[in-house]
Design an enzyme around this catalytic site. Sequence first.
Site: not given
Length: 509
Positions: A55, A82, A170, A172, A365
Amino acid sequence: MHHERIAILDYGSQYTRLITRRLRELGAFGLVYGPGATAAEIGGPDLKGVILSGGPNSVLEAGAPDADPGIFELGVPVLGICYGQQLMARNFGGELRRSAKREYGKATITCDGGGSMLFKGMAGDQVVWMSHGDHVEQAPEGYAVTARTEGVPVAAMEDGARRRYGIQFHPEVTHTVHGNALLLNFLEHCGMELNWNAGHFIEEKVARIREQVGDGKVVLGLSGGVDSSVAALLLHRAIGKQLTCVFVDHGLMRKDEMKQVQATFAPFDLQVVWVDASDEFLDKLEGVTDPEAKRKIIGATFIDVFDREAKKTGADFLGQGTTYPDVIESSGIGGAVLVKSHHNVGGLPERMKLKLVEPLRELFKDEVRAAGLALGLPEEMNARHPFPGPGLAVRLPGAITRERVRILQNADAVFLEELKASGWYAKTSQAFAVLLPVQTVGIMGDERTYQFICAIRAVTSEDFMTADWARLPHELLDRIAQRIVREVKGINRVVFDITSKPPATIEYE
Ligand code: XMP
């Protein structure tokens, strides 16, 4: 009945969406919660683990978002990424340091493969992605430091006994080379079943829709786009004739659009009310040139028409094909500025006072497409490019007239036909023709012409927030230009748009 779940607390990082995505790629179902979510809200027998996201705040500042202490007592592993790690360090007695400047970019961590759960199978140095201001200088008591860099003494920490884990980088982000392996270690440690797929999703949703709707009636706006089509088929599978779809032709559809959608759904025995409201829309748009004014008229008229038709069905519920990116976008995470007032069905639920059924709310999606395939939606419909709610209105700068709509429909049809025939439709994310409100001189045979310019636009994009213009081959462009000028009366010049987004937007208005 609910699938096993990882709860992700979102502290506002631009990467939170990616965490969910990576988990699903690994076969695990993750749901995002606000930073204030309590242990009671996220707990439950299906909860297998918790991830605290990154964040933009500093945990060293007063008022920085915190985590409910109860979350650490839920009996499931917790991974702080983080900001999440810093929060754990602060709350459990570690020491934090504010860095002189933000570290952003690739970094190499040295990790202890040894007894570490997170780095299992990954000995040696690793390239990771860092984006942080503060860092943990000293881990709290009971935590082993499992990775470090030159500037960051605690790049990762673990308290194996309490099953609490923290990382500064991170996993991801794809630049973190072993990011997926690390997340997989965490998921396995949580005891997650890694079998999340579209089939599971459908089975579970059908049951939940039946439970929610009971013997009530649902009305759904069917546009022929992927989201509303998949939502319609899913609702149909769950409640059959209790669903009525309404298709509104606002006169700004692509050529033969309504016929195509009718043909697609003919085999499904779906109840659809087909409404041709084109005169109502086009009359109201006459003489209007301002882009925002056009959008407002179309949005308001759509709501009028849909509401009128929906009332006739006696529905108790409004079905919508809202997907996960829509949820995140409208929740304002990321704080996007208003460039265009998007026409979805904003305002509809409030006005109609119906309860909402949104069976795709948790899907990305590509997952919506996978569900579409599993439900029998033909590949051609499933692989369709997105088409904006206001339709061709945003591709007709200047005044909208029936004649200009017709010219654009014809040019667009030629363009799409050539793209599909050459295999380029599947290689682009969105492609369409635009009719510019400019006439230029040309020569056809022996005759002088004075007609409109058609711009063609083709882009590639991951998420439509940014886009690059597609490098269509010159031969293909040549064929398209020749065919449009020859076959479409009213156009004597074709130009190819080579602007990316930003600075341009994908649509023209
Ligand atoms: P822009 O033009 O803002 O478009 O770069 C980004 C994506 O959004 C689509 N778009 C819309 N979709 N209602 C929609 O449902 C709208 O009002 C709308 N306006 C733009 C556009 O086609 C592109 O995919």
